[in-house]
Design an enzyme around this catalytic site. Structure first.
Site, PDB file in Angstrom:
ATOM      1  N   CYS A   1       0.834  -1.191   0.000  1.00 14.02           N
ATOM      2  CA  CYS A   1       0.000   0.000   0.000  1.00 14.02           C
ATOM      3  C   CYS A   1       0.869   1.241   0.000  1.00 14.02           C
ATOM      4  O   CYS A   1       2.088   1.179  -0.160  1.00 14.02           O
ATOM      5  CB  CYS A   1      -0.902   0.004   1.239  1.00 14.02           C
TER       6      CYS A   1
ATOM      7  N   ASP B   1      -3.109  -9.195   7.932  1.00 15.50           N
ATOM      8  CA  ASP B   1      -1.835  -9.510   8.577  1.00 15.50           C
ATOM      9  C   ASP B   1      -1.292  -8.309   9.338  1.00 15.50           C
ATOM     10  O   ASP B   1      -0.552  -8.451  10.303  1.00 15.50           O
ATOM     11  CB  ASP B   1      -0.809  -9.967   7.526  1.00 15.50           C
TER      12      ASP B   1
ATOM     13  N   ILE C   1      12.615 -10.145 -18.910  1.00 16.64           N
ATOM     14  CA  ILE C   1      12.936  -9.010 -19.780  1.00 16.64           C
ATOM     15  C   ILE C   1      13.974  -9.460 -20.801  1.00 16.64           C
ATOM     16  O   ILE C   1      14.970 -10.098 -20.454  1.00 16.64           O
ATOM     17  CB  ILE C   1      13.500  -7.825 -18.970  1.00 16.64           C
TER      18      ILE C   1
END
Length: 642
Positions: free
Chosen positions: A2, A102, A296
């Site tokens: 977040c 959590d 990549i």
């Protein structure tokens, strides 16, 4: 995973506080597009902000999280592993949980253990707890600095945020740029805690800030709760090779198992290195089902590892997805976006490529990837580390491996390997030698100095950035240690957090709301690695020997035997298309107007340097000029983009 931010004002709220908090949250939207939450406490002048990327407890993980009985509020970024076991233990102690998140374990552990609660936490995290009864704010950052966290303490309040741009959205956070930081960014290596802005600092890895209200201001205490502590030379764990190998395998299995846990699908990043390949192999074995692997591929065979990654994907039965990155992809707006999200300069466009990869991963439906960062730092993987072993350890000094290694890595001369030996008295004092990893950046600094304007040099005074870096290291953690432990420690404290985990990790992954989980940086794995004797980490010139042996059963033979190859994007001078693209950025960001307005460079000297670069065919010197141009463009762009 977040974004968090907040402000605490001794003067209380203004009418604009909720609106300004919304603006701060807007700047973190990419870190949490799945929702946002606020805690407004006018009595204390407090606002806590959270933007959510839902990974665990998809429908029951909204924040802030409250413990009303104790007067505590939490906003958290990241993951706490092994949380189910801890919740069970805390319940037996009488603690009740109100969410399935959590993150809530941090509040209960704080209630139970006080400031020692962080020792119980395992994972990648940065979080804030407000203790209403004590009128204290606690900011905590994980042990290696995997998740970012910044702060500012000024006359108008205390501010914090996962990214500086969230804090700078508030008019009371000053934007004064620090010339010392600009110089550090031009030479790549930052002093721990330093940012581009004079009055904004990063919370140091393994530290907490305890912010206490004192009248009309705040007292800030910085407390270290963990460090990468290597044993004294000769005091490493005494075990057989087989026991070391099995211990590494066991800890990695445990770490990867925790990082596979989520309420959304988990994928892996896969390069041609043994670290990401090991993780993919173990993840496939643990899941007993195909794992999605993202690779990549560069349009230059000298730098491209996709063919090796493909061999690993086939061995593991993985579903491989290859993103082919072209010259023009690495510059233009993509370059500018990578600067904006990283909030710092970078020497190589690998960060741009990784940002493009994170977008691709999200576009095909994944929110979480497990990555291989940290293995080189902990198990002696870099060529620079081996170079110091060959120079300073008598058991290695007589081998011809150093010269052979330099020849094999000639393509990286001018970037991560110095083309000549250079030393500095501050490092000689602190470490007993000047580590090979910083010598390329010292040479970069020597080539930057002549380009600086007289005005900028006057602002710097007699500041010595190399001494500042050396003296930022805790000498007590270096004294009496083996040379390999010294170089690993010095790198971990500087380049790991400031480079690998920044524009090579969280910042470019979360630019596209992708959570990356570096399994090697689990602190249980790290503490084991640091106790392993140097000759088991690097055996007969073979880096990460113990990891190779622990993962031998999942690696293709070609990879098991392959020397570490630095993962980086092809520099601009290696391709006419890339040269054309960087020229466009030079025209935009190093124009006469920009050079004059920022005042960092002497225009005539910069122009002459660019023309010399365009005409030269010296690979090492042009690689270093590429580095300087990347930094210079980004420095001018950053203030306008953040």
């Amino acid at each position: 995973m977040c974004g968090i931010a907040g402000l605490w004002s001794p003067r209380g709220y203004s009418d604009n506080t909720p609106k300004l908090a919304e603006k701060m949250a807007d700047r973190l939207y990419h870190r949490g597009p799945d929702g946002r939450g606020f805690h407004f406490d006018p009595d204390h002048g407090l606002a806590m902000i959270h933007t959510r990327l839902s990974i665990i407890g998809l429908n029951a993980g909204d924040q802030p999280i409250f413990d009303k009985d104790a007067g505590l509020v939490l906003t958290a970024n990241g993951e706490f592993y092994d949380y189910k076991r801890l919740r069970g233990l805390l319940r037996t102690d009488g603690f009740e949980f109100t969410t399935k998140s959590d993150s809530e374990i941090a509040l209960k552990l704080y209630r139970k253990h006080g400031f020692d609660f962080v020792e119980q936490l395992r994972g990648e995290f940065a979080f804030a707890i407000f203790d209403e009864k004590k009128e204290q704010l606690i900011l905590v950052r994980d042990r290696f600095g995997i998740r970012p966290l910044f702060w500012h303490n000024g006359p108008n309040g205390f501010f914090w945020g996962s990214e500086m741009k969230a804090m700078l959205a508030h008019p009371d956070v000053p934007r004064e740029v620090c010339p010392k930081a600009q110089l550090h960014q031009m030479m790549q290596v930052m002093v721990p805690g330093m940012t581009l802005y004079k009055d904004i600092q990063a919370v140091l890895p393994g530290h907490m800030l305890i912010v206490t209200r004192k009248g009309d201001g705040f007292e800030v205490e910085q407390k270290r709760y963990w460090d990468a502590e290597f044993p004294l030379d000769g005091h490493h764990d005494v075990r057989s090779d087989d026991e070391h190998i099995e211990a590494v395998r066991e800890k990695l299995v445990e770490s990867i198992t925790f990082r596979l846990e989520a309420d959304v699908p988990v994928a892996c990043y896969l390069s041609g290195g043994i670290d990401s390949c090991s993780i993919l192999g173990m993840a496939a074995a643990i899941q007993q089902s195909p794992v999605k692997a993202f690779t990549i591929s560069f349009d230059d065979d000298r730098y491209d590892e996709a063919h090796i990654a493909t061999e690993m994907a086939e061995k593991a039965g993985a579903d491989q997805d290859i993103l082919r990155v072209k010259a023009e992809d690495l510059y233009g707006k993509n370059f500018e976006d990578a600067v904006m999200f990283s909030e710092r300069t970078f020497y190589n466009t690998l960060g741009v490529a990784k940002m493009l990869m994170s977008k691709h991963v999200r576009d095909v439906g994944y929110k979480v990837v497990i990555t291989g960062e940290g293995s080189d730092e902990l198990f002696g993987g870099y060529a620079q580390f081996k170079a110091d072993l060959f120079l300073h350890d008598p058991d290695y000094a007589a081998t011809p491996a150093a010269e052979e290694m330099r020849k094999r890595n000639a393509i990286f001369s001018g970037s991560v390997l110095a083309e000549e030996t250079i030393s500095h008295p501050a490092f000689e004092e602190v470490m007993g030698f000047t580590p090979s990893w910083i010598q390329p950046w010292m040479l970069t600094l020597e080539r930057v100095k002549p380009l600086l304007s007289d005005e900028f040099k006057a602002r710097l005074g007699d500041y010595d950035p190399i001494a500042a870096i050396a003296y930022s290291l805790d000498k007590s953690m270096l004294d009496g240690r083996h040379v390999l432990d010294k170089v690993q420690y010095s790198w971990i404290k500087t380049m790991l957090e400031g480079q690998i985990l920044n524009w090579g990790g969280d910042r470019v992954d979360m630019a596209n709301s992708l959570e990356s989980r570096p399994a090697f940086l689990d602190h249980h794995v790290a503490e084991l690695a640091m106790r392993i004797p140097p000759h088991v980490r690097v055996r007969d010139g073979v880096e990460k020997w113990v990891v190779r042996e622990a993962m031998k059963h999942v690696l293709p033979e070609v990879l098991y035997k392959r020397e570490k190859f630095a993962f980086m994007a092809p520099p601009a001078h290696t391709d006419v298309k890339k040269a054309a693209e960087i020229d466009k950025l030079i025209e935009k960001w190093l124009s006469s107007e920009k050079i004059a307005s920022h005042g960092i460079f002497d225009e005539a000297k910069m122009r002459a340097s660019i023309e010399e670069y365009r005409k030269s065919d010296d690979h090492a010197q042009n690689t270093r000029k590429d580095i300087i141009l990347n930094h210079a463009i980004a420095l001018h762009a950053m203030e306008e983009l953040i």
